[in-house]
Design an enzyme around this catalytic site. Sequence first.
Site, PDB file in Angstrom:
ATOM      1  CB  CYS A 142      -0.998  -0.038   1.151  1.00  0.00           C
ATOM      2  SG  CYS A 142      -2.400   1.097   0.882  1.00  0.00           S
ATOM      3  CG  HIS A 235      -4.636  -3.239   2.472  1.00  0.00           C
ATOM      4  ND1 HIS A 235      -3.486  -3.025   3.194  1.00  0.00           N
ATOM      5  CD2 HIS A 235      -5.067  -2.005   2.097  1.00  0.00           C
ATOM      6  CE1 HIS A 235      -3.228  -1.733   3.271  1.00  0.00           C
ATOM      7  NE2 HIS A 235      -4.180  -1.097   2.607  1.00  0.00           N
ATOM      8  CD  GLU A 237      -2.058  -6.130   4.286  1.00  0.00           C
ATOM      9  OE1 GLU A 237      -2.188  -4.937   4.627  1.00  0.00           O
ATOM     10  OE2 GLU A 237      -1.992  -6.492   3.091  1.00  0.00           O
TER      11      GLU A 237
END
Length: 305
Positions: A142, A235, A237
């Site tokens: 990011c 994202h 994660e």
Amino acid sequence: MPIKLPAALPAYDVLSNEGVMVLDEDAAARQDIRPLRIALLNLMPKKIQTENQFARLIGATPLQIELSLIRMSEHRTKNTAAEHMAEFYQPFSAVKDQKFDGLIITGAPIEHLPFEDVTYWDELTQVFDWTQTNVHSTFGVCWGGMAMINYFHGVKKHILDHKAFGCFRHRNMEPASPYLRGFSDDCVIPVSRWTEMRQDEIDAGHGLKTLITSDDAGPCLVEDPGHRALYIFNHFEYDSGTLKQEYDRDVSEGTPINVPMNYYPDDDPTEQPQNRWRSHAHLLYGNWINEIYQTTHFEMDNIGT
């Protein structure tokens, strides 16, 4: 094989309870192998949540991983206990003479600032240069990825007129890439940002290759072979409830925010959100770890040469 974590780190119990194989330092010392040294430069305010998210992904491979937690030397977080930071984190100034097989640089909630106005920008650019001599492979996530691609290639960060927020379908542009081994032709990825990088500017960069993109959210995953780096602007994660936490926070604070797209069943925020990206998240980070294992130097001193 497990991920090596300090037994007192919160992620140790969290991942153990999820069935992820974790190993404390004493047990790891009894295994006659060299673990991969992966560092996490954690720029997020919620340090423990971010530790759990990335440790979960890189700890799911068949290799032993030694995770080191790094912070900016002078920056002090306001959202994580000082005792936690003192026990588990090292400032960059303390590790800059060390070498690592991999480095993850997280995002940071400072998108509205020009890069040069970030208080720790000068030291962060030192980190970027340091990766070229002391890190075998770097993964910028990011804002961290945006900062890296800007520093190395001059790709600009553009402010959006509304937040890109939700779960967006993305296309696999390079099925033969070792980083996308096992990927479907498309996949869903959480997005949460007020800025974007534009494909035409990425194409103008030297040797950059976009691996994953979205018609709605723009380029997502970019490979930079010349700097041994990957940049991901979204994202993978995220936990199942991370977007919900962000949405609920903004609603409670009265901040204008749209319901995250394609996240809740029928876009109804009273429903439980569904995780549709977990398997691809494990694939991507597992492929990254595997590429490191296949190509890194056995002798740590040779990394970066």
